[in-house]
Design an enzyme around this catalytic site. Structure first.
Site, mmCIF file in Angstrom:
data_model
loop_
_atom_site.group_PDB
_atom_site.id
_atom_site.type_symbol
_atom_site.label_atom_id
_atom_site.label_comp_id
_atom_site.label_asym_id
_atom_site.label_seq_id
_atom_site.Cartn_x
_atom_site.Cartn_y
_atom_site.Cartn_z
ATOM 1 C CG ASP A 115 17.036 -81.122 -3.624
ATOM 2 O OD1 ASP A 115 16.968 -81.252 -2.391
ATOM 3 O OD2 ASP A 115 17.995 -80.576 -4.204
ATOM 4 C CG ASP A 172 19.891 -79.457 2.925
ATOM 5 O OD1 ASP A 172 20.765 -79.760 3.755
ATOM 6 O OD2 ASP A 172 19.963 -78.455 2.214
HETATM 7 N N1 GLY Z 1 18.440 -77.600 0.179
HETATM 8 C C1 GLY Z 1 19.281 -76.534 -0.112
HETATM 9 C C2 GLY Z 1 19.187 -75.413 0.855
HETATM 10 O O1 GLY Z 1 18.590 -75.501 1.892
HETATM 11 O O2 GLY Z 1 19.763 -74.391 0.548
#
Ligand code: GLY
Length: 403
Positions: A115, A172
């Site tokens: 992330d 994501d």
């Molecule tokens: N990246 C985690 C979400 O979109 O909840």
């Protein structure tokens, strides 16, 4: 004479194309600026609810919930402050962002998460773009980008998203690739962009279904690159279309087209947009259910009775922002369709149904997002990233009007 004629023809073409482009935008500058000005007031209140060493995350049952820097959403608050600084020129917003960046900097050495794009690019990437101060921010970004690519596996041809599972890659992760394409620009080293392209190509191949919806998680065997499973973590069921996942994919491939000019990414983004915008379960106000399949869940689903109807404002904000960018890469009819859809979402999000009165909602701008229903976490609440992409979409719209 010929030259003068050519000149007139050129003027005619320019006038026509400008008037076509202008006619696409139906929201007024005043509407956009009113919402941005209110966002500044609301983020002041959010700041007053957030402990100095923390980052705002959500607001639930009358309580402000913040996070440490290691949580995936830590970059969005400083990023939103920076967008609002970009809009207003208010140095106090820049100073507040800088205070949070001091805390966040240590995440550049974090190799335990994918992330880092959300955490470091939405924050440090924006401040570098706005201040041009590479002596202050270049090292953080490149150290962070090296941490991110340490998670790349040439056998699976992907960056690993999470620990656990076997070798999980989630949709994501497309959002973290901008960090890498920018790292190549900042450093002059191709390796970051190469990894971003490889990851995007693998995701195109393995995450998407024939109807252009996508899986949330593809789990790989890291020794062979074979697919172990295609699953969901945050969606309603493995074969469903988790709304934010569809939004991340749309935004991710639009961004990858911008960054690489590879036509296959543009065509892919257009197909994702077609899926989203024509989905029979897309509500009239353009704010998706938390999962596109949610309204059709059978009674046997654990989410059928209680959770069927929840919307996800964060998905709408991400989709609106992506569509505004995508509209600038396509011809008029398509551009109009994307702008109209984004306008509908922005109008809905800016209405009383989704936008909180100033001084309420813990200081978050939008209400009614969903973090993860299967984890019973952050259901029908404000979320820091919903606000970030909403403000980004407003700014993008304002730039389109100005240009
Ligand atoms: N990246 C985690 C979400 O979109 O909840």
């Amino acid at each position: 004479m010929k030259n003068r004629l050519n000149g007139y023809m050129l003027l005619f073409c320019v006038t026509v194309s400008v008037s076509v482009a202008k006619a696409q935008y139906t929201l007024k500058k005043d509407f956009i600026e009113k919402n941005l000005n209110e966002a500044i007031k609301q983020i002041d209140y959010l700041g007053s609810n957030t402990p100095g060493e923390k980052l705002p995350r959500t607001y639930e049952a009358g309580k402000s919930i913040s996070s440490g820097t290691g949580w995936w959403t830590s970059g969005f608050y400083p990023g939103t402050l920076l967008y609002l600084y970009e809009y207003s020129g208010n140095e106090e917003l820049l100073d507040r962002a800088k205070q949070k960046l001091k805390l966040l900097e240590k995440e550049k050495n974090n190799t335990t998460t994918h992330d880092l794009g959300f955490m470091l690019y939405c924050s440090f990437g924006n401040i570098l773009r706005l201040t041009g101060d590479s002596s202050a921010y270049k090292d953080v970004l490149l150290t962070g980008a090296n941490s991110l690519i340490s998670r790349f596996n040439p056998v699976t041809k992907t960056i690993r998203s999470w620990e656990g599972w076997t070798y999980p890659v989630i949709i994501d992760n497309m959002m973290n690739l901008e960090f890498l394409t920018q790292a190549s620009k900042i450093s002059g080293e191709k390796k970051y962009q190469d990894i971003a392209i490889t990851h995007a190509n693998t995701t195109m191949k393995n995450h998407y279904r024939n109807d252009m919806s996508c899986y949330h998680v593809v789990d790989y065997n890291p020794q062979t690159g074979d697919i172990v499973a295609k699953k969901t973590a945050q969606g309603a069921f493995d074969e469903s279309a988790w709304a934010r996942g569809q939004a991340w994919g749309l935004y991710g491939y639009t961004m990858m087209y911008r960054e690489t000019k590879r036509k296959e990414y543009l065509q892919f983004a257009e197909k994702i947009a077609t899926y989203i915008l024509n989905h029979p379960n897309m509500p009239d106000d353009g704010v998706p259910f938390w999962d596109f399949n949610a309204p059709d869940l059978p009674a046997s689903s654990p989410y059928a009775s209680q959770y069927k109807q929840y919307r996800d404002a964060s998905a709408a904000a991400i989709i609106a922002s992506a569509l505004l960018e995508l509209s600038t890469y396509v011809k008029n009819t398509k551009a109009k369709e994307y702008v109209n859809a984004a306008e509908k979402m922005l109008v809905s999000l800016s209405s009383d149904s989704y936008k909180a009165p100033i001084g309420s909602n813990g200081g978050f701008i939008l209400m009614h997002s969903v973090g993860s229903i299967p984890h019973k976490s952050e259901i029908d609440v404000p979320l820091t990233y919903a606000d970030y992409y909403y403000v980004e979409a407003l700014l993008r719209y304002r730039n389109l009007l100005r240009n």
